[in-house]
Design an enzyme around this catalytic site. Structure first.
Site, PDB file in Angstrom:
ATOM      1  N   SER A 234      -6.685   2.948   2.901  1.00 22.07           N
ATOM      2  CA  SER A 234      -7.389   3.999   2.176  1.00 22.07           C
ATOM      3  C   SER A 234      -8.890   3.985   2.386  1.00 22.07           C
ATOM      4  CB  SER A 234      -7.088   3.883   0.672  1.00 22.07           C
ATOM      5  OG  SER A 234      -7.569   2.650   0.160  1.00 22.07           O
ATOM      6  N   HIS A 262      -0.704   5.082   0.229  1.00 19.69           N
ATOM      7  CA  HIS A 262      -1.360   6.248   0.823  1.00 19.69           C
ATOM      8  C   HIS A 262      -0.609   6.817   2.024  1.00 19.69           C
ATOM      9  CE1 HIS A 262      -5.147   6.108  -1.516  1.00 19.69           C
ATOM     10  NE2 HIS A 262      -4.885   4.814  -1.574  1.00 19.69           N
ATOM     11  N   LYS A 294      -0.052   9.342  -6.271  1.00 21.30           N
ATOM     12  CA  LYS A 294      -0.682  10.098  -5.194  1.00 21.30           C
ATOM     13  C   LYS A 294       0.236  11.245  -4.781  1.00 21.30           C
ATOM     14  CE  LYS A 294      -3.213   5.920  -4.243  1.00 21.30           C
ATOM     15  NZ  LYS A 294      -2.682   5.204  -5.450  1.00 21.30           N
TER      16      LYS A 294
END
Length: 446
Positions: A234, A262, A294
């Site tokens: 990230s 991610h 996310k």
């Protein structure tokens, strides 16, 4: 800004950086107890004792750095509604690049409707640990869906992504074991290794050969070895060669853990993550870790893997057995987002196109994007914490919200702005941001 003022700021930043380094070292060092401190503690107020702690000195120095350099803090800004490709702060709309809703599901009408229905059915909280009194059908539905996605026996959902890594590593490994991780691994991996009591070693970022050489030297000294890497990093927006890491794991008889916080919904043709991106069979990874905050539009973390692994965690991991269960409404939100992701692969394609656009235009403008592959995360490296903060505030004045990352989160020379790209960003929003960056950097954009 004049040359003299710029030099003054640089000197002030270096002085404060040295102070911050000393405070950080003091906070990390255990230190010998002072027998006189206990005798006089009652004479000093709790406030003064907190203020004297080296951890507080770190916070104080970071605030002082901003004040001395006349840089307004870009942190803890209040978003007034749904934060997606755009957001509203203090009544003004901004193009938003500080947002992890990669496929736009946080605020999607279908996801929101199902979440509201779950609140009506289950209330707002599980109210207790699931092992005692907190189980709801939606918890298992989500876990079964994630296990199916990863083609594993089972899955376990936790209330926090950070806590997932901490409690899983701490539960499974201990003295006599080795945890070896990428040098840029997330704090949660480092904390889990530290709390476990296992030996902790790192290897150069994404360097499977360095890992192979390390394990060739030390593998025989340890009972169990955990190799911890991430699907998409990230800070830098790059990813490992998963095939090679699997080969190293198999050669040395270790366990491989991949943190997909991610990369789920971002990598692979249909968003199934790094194994789809790299063409690796799911079973070659022992612990699939991910987060629901996310792509999956909720909150919490999960571990997917074989049945013995999940059984151990379900009954023995303190972060699960002693923690409240995931709120049923959040479990429903993530389940809905997962189902939508699989039903709408065009979102993944659009996200990847937007990421490539940002990376291509930024590099064409002469901006330093490091090792980013252009999948959702693209840093623009400024090389200075002061410059990163100044650029973030200048962009904010222009209606663009992006967060700076500076020392001590990264090395001073690696200070940056970190752009998170979503499928909901429009091409013109990306072009606008890159042009504004190029102007700040003194670059010409055709």
């Amino acid at each position: 800004m004049g040359i003299g003022e710029n030099l003054r700021q640089q000197l002030a930043a270096k002085a404060l950086k040295r102070q911050l380094e000393r405070a950080t070292a003091a906070a990390a060092a255990p230190g010998a107890p002072d027998p006189r401190a206990a005798q006089t503690a009652h004479l000093v107020s709790p406030r003064e004792r907190f203020e004297s702690m080296p951890q507080y000195q770190q916070v104080r120095l970071m605030r002082e750095m901003g004040a001395r350099l006349r840089v307004e803090s870009p942190f803890f800004r209040v978003h007034e509604g749904i934060a997606g490709a755009t957001t509203r702060i203090d009544g003004r709309e901004y193009v938003n690049f500080a947002n992890y809703s990669y496929l736009g599901f946080a605020g999607d009408p279908v996801v929101v409707a199902r979440t509201k229905a779950a609140v009506d059915r289950y209330g707002t909280s599980a109210s207790a640990s699931r092992i005692v009194a907190g189980e709801r059908p939606v918890h298992r539905e989500l876990e079964h869906a994630l296990a199916s996605l990863y083609e594993t026996d089972d899955c376990l959902a936790f209330v926090s992504g950070h806590a997932t890594n901490v409690t899983v590593i701490d539960t499974l490994f201990g003295p006599g074991d080795l945890v070896v991780h990428d040098s840029l691994a997330h704090n949660s991996i480092l904390m889990g290794a530290q709390l476990s009591g296992a030996k902790r070693l790192s290897f150069a970022h994404n360097d499977w050969q360095a890992l192979d050489e390390l394990l060739a030297r030390v593998r025989g000294d340890y009972r169990n070895v955990l190799i911890a890497i991430e699907g998409l990093y990230s800070m830098d927006g790059d990813f490992p060669d998963l095939q090679r890491f699997c080969e190293v794991k198999e050669r040395h008889g270790g366990f491989l853990m991949v943190d997909e916080a991610h990369s789920l919904g971002v990598l692979g043709a249909t968003g199934k993550g790094i194994r789809e991106q790299c063409g690796v069979e799911s079973a070659r990874v022992d612990l699939w870790m991910g987060t629901m905050s996310k792509t999956l539009a909720g909150c919490g973390g999960f571990i997917a893997g074989c049945q013995p692994l999940v059984d151990m965690l379900r009954y023995l991991a303190p972060g699960f057995t002693y923690s409240v269960g995931l709120a049923p409404s959040l479990a429903e939100a993530s389940l809905a987002a997962l189902e939508c992701m699989l039903a709408e692969p065009e979102r993944v394609a659009r996200l990847q196109a937007r990421g490539r656009q940002f990376l291509t235009e930024a590099r064409a403008a002469g901006l330093d994007t490091g090792t980013s592959e252009g999948f959702a995360v693209v840093p623009v490296i400024t090389g200075s914490s002061v410059k990163a903060a100044q650029w973030a505030n200048s962009l904010f004045d222009e209606g663009i919200n992006v967060q700076p990352i500076f020392y001590p989160a990264v090395e001073e020379k690696a200070a940056r702005l970190r752009f998170f790209i979503c499928s909901t960003h429009e091409p013109e929003q990306i072009t606008r941001a890159v042009r504004a960056l190029a102007q700040l950097a003194g670059r010409r954009v055709s």
